[in-house]
Design a protein around this motif. Structure first.
Motif, short mmCIF file in Angstrom:
data_model
loop_
_atom_site.label_atom_id
_atom_site.label_comp_id
_atom_site.label_asym_id
_atom_site.label_seq_id
_atom_site.Cartn_x
_atom_site.Cartn_y
_atom_site.Cartn_z
N ALA A 32 0.82 -1.22 0.00
CA ALA A 32 0.00 0.00 0.00
C ALA A 32 0.85 1.27 0.00
CB ALA A 32 -0.94 0.00 1.21
N GLU A 33 2.04 1.18 0.59
CA GLU A 33 2.95 2.34 0.65
C GLU A 33 4.29 1.95 0.01
OE1 GLU A 33 2.23 4.66 4.65
OE2 GLU A 33 2.39 2.51 5.05
N PRO A 34 4.37 1.97 -1.31
CA PRO A 34 5.58 1.47 -1.98
C PRO A 34 6.85 2.22 -1.61
CG PRO A 34 4.07 2.51 -3.54
CD PRO A 34 3.33 2.36 -2.28
N ASP A 35 6.77 3.54 -1.43
CA ASP A 35 7.98 4.29 -1.07
C ASP A 35 8.52 3.86 0.29
OD1 ASP A 35 7.89 5.69 -3.43
OD2 ASP A 35 6.93 7.47 -2.57
N VAL A 36 7.62 3.63 1.22
CA VAL A 36 8.03 3.17 2.55
C VAL A 36 8.63 1.78 2.46
CG1 VAL A 36 7.21 2.58 4.87
CG2 VAL A 36 6.33 4.61 3.72
N LEU A 37 8.01 0.91 1.68
CA LEU A 37 8.51 -0.46 1.52
C LEU A 37 9.91 -0.46 0.90
CD1 LEU A 37 8.08 -3.51 1.74
CD2 LEU A 37 6.86 -3.43 -0.46
N ARG A 38 10.12 0.37 -0.10
CA ARG A 38 11.45 0.45 -0.72
C ARG A 38 12.51 0.88 0.29
NH1 ARG A 38 8.46 3.61 -4.76
NH2 ARG A 38 7.75 2.18 -6.39
N THR A 39 12.19 1.90 1.06
CA THR A 39 13.14 2.41 2.05
C THR A 39 13.44 1.35 3.10
OG1 THR A 39 12.38 4.68 1.71
CG2 THR A 39 13.55 4.21 3.76
N LEU A 40 12.40 0.67 3.59
CA LEU A 40 12.58 -0.39 4.57
C LEU A 40 13.41 -1.54 4.00
CD1 LEU A 40 9.04 -0.63 6.20
CD2 LEU A 40 11.16 0.05 7.34
N GLY A 41 13.14 -1.88 2.75
CA GLY A 41 13.88 -2.98 2.13
C GLY A 41 15.35 -2.68 2.01
N ASP A 42 15.68 -1.50 1.48
CA ASP A 42 17.08 -1.11 1.36
C ASP A 42 17.79 -1.15 2.70
OD1 ASP A 42 17.26 -0.62 -1.41
OD2 ASP A 42 16.53 1.44 -1.21
N ARG A 43 17.16 -0.54 3.71
CA ARG A 43 17.80 -0.42 5.02
C ARG A 43 17.93 -1.77 5.71
NH1 ARG A 43 14.44 3.02 7.77
NH2 ARG A 43 13.47 1.35 8.98
N THR A 44 16.86 -2.56 5.69
CA THR A 44 16.87 -3.84 6.39
C THR A 44 17.93 -4.78 5.83
OG1 THR A 44 14.52 -3.66 6.92
CG2 THR A 44 15.46 -5.87 6.97
N SER A 45 17.99 -4.87 4.50
CA SER A 45 18.95 -5.77 3.87
C SER A 45 20.38 -5.28 4.09
CB SER A 45 18.64 -5.89 2.38
OG SER A 45 19.47 -6.85 1.77
N HIS A 46 20.60 -3.97 3.95
CA HIS A 46 21.94 -3.42 4.18
C HIS A 46 22.42 -3.69 5.60
CE1 HIS A 46 25.35 -0.69 4.39
NE2 HIS A 46 24.82 -0.19 5.48
N GLU A 47 21.57 -3.42 6.57
CA GLU A 47 21.97 -3.61 7.97
C GLU A 47 22.30 -5.07 8.25
OE1 GLU A 47 18.79 -1.89 10.19
OE2 GLU A 47 19.51 0.18 9.90
N PHE A 48 21.50 -5.98 7.70
CA PHE A 48 21.78 -7.40 7.90
C PHE A 48 23.12 -7.79 7.28
CE2 PHE A 48 21.84 -11.58 5.88
CZ PHE A 48 21.85 -12.37 7.01
N LEU A 49 23.34 -7.42 6.03
CA LEU A 49 24.57 -7.83 5.33
C LEU A 49 25.80 -7.18 5.96
CD1 LEU A 49 23.32 -7.63 1.63
CD2 LEU A 49 23.89 -9.71 2.90
N PHE A 50 25.71 -5.90 6.29
CA PHE A 50 26.85 -5.20 6.86
C PHE A 50 27.22 -5.80 8.21
CE2 PHE A 50 29.13 -1.63 8.79
CZ PHE A 50 29.95 -1.24 7.73
#
Length: 263
Positions: A32-50
């Motif tokens: 429903a909120e694609p911009d929020v989902l994109r931001t969450l996806g980028d951040r969540t995956s980066h934090e996990f990998l880093f």
């Protein structure tokens, strides 16, 4: 996380786990909120990998699309080049499977390991066990060139016309290169501007599988450079490379597009 034996397995397992995290985030948050989902996806995956790389390979440097660029990487012998979410547009669209997670290792001037997770397709392609390429393309089959679904370069469209090729629109750069690896396309060519994290992992896997990967003038793709901009790329079956490089050279009023992520 289970004990991981070598760099190839680190790349594969971390890309896969980051992809699983993104799938859960997608399911939990919805579209429903694609911009929020994109931001969450980028951040969540980066934090996990880093965080995972810091724990598993604490002496190595990291270059991430979503992280601050640490100049210390230029003095490092080993650098992980990651794109935590390649294809953020597609990630935030219901039903899209053409997005990816990239994890690659650059060591002493070369790509040493890599993995591309395609979470919505339930697969990870990696240098642990590179895909098998058929020895020959089916006789008479029309060439297929995978291109951006939102901004296909005009020069690629002209190239397709000259070659009588079919254009196959697709999302992320990782998904496009994987489509060549999996036999869904024969060629990926791009000249609209990219960065090292867009191609490092898929190029590592493509080369391990025997594909040709170069700049569009035939020169080497170089990684862990001071400027991570890597403006153009050609990935294809090796027997097509000479003909394609000549076609690009002979055709060559390339689009004057600036750099952008993905492609």
């Amino acid at each position: 996380m289970k004990s991981i034996r070598d760099d190839h397995e680190v790349a594969r397992d971390l890309a896969t786990e980051a992809g699983q995290l993104l799938m859960r985030l997608r399911a939990r948050h919805g579209f429903a909120e694609p911009d929020v989902l994109r931001t969450l996806g980028d951040r969540t995956s980066h934090e996990f990998l880093f965080s995972a790389l810091g724990r598993l390979r604490p002496s190595d440097a990291v270059l991430s699309e979503e992280g601050a660029d640490d100049p210390a990487r230029l003095r490092s012998r080993r650098v992980w080049i990651i794109d935590p979410l390649d294809g953020t547009r597609e990630f935030a669209e219901p039903g899209r499977t053409d997005w990816a997670v990239h994890v690659a290792l650059w060591e002493n001037g070369e790509l040493a390991a890599g993995a591309v997770a395609l979470p919505a397709q339930g697969s990870t392609l990696s240098t642990v066990d590179p895909p098998w390429l058929p020895e020959e393309r089916p006789a008479g089959q029309r060439l297929r060139i995978t291109v951006s679904r939102t901004r296909p370069p005009a020069f690629v469209q002209r190239m397709a016309t000259r070659l009588g090729a079919e254009l196959v629109p697709m999302g992320s750069a990782g998904a496009k290169i994987c489509s060549v690896l999996l036999g869904m396309a024969d060629i990926y060519v791009h000249a609209g501007g990219q960065y090292e994290w867009d191609s490092a992992a898929p190029v590592a896997v493509a080369r391990a599988a025997g594909l040709h990967a170069s700049r569009i003038d035939g020169t080497e793709l170089c990684y862990n450079e001071a400027d991570p901009l890597l403006p153009d790329i050609l990935v294809c079956r090796p027997e097509l490379s000479g003909m394609l490089l000549a076609s690009i050279r002979d055709g060559a009023d390339l689009d004057s597009a600036g750099p952008h992520a993905g492609g």
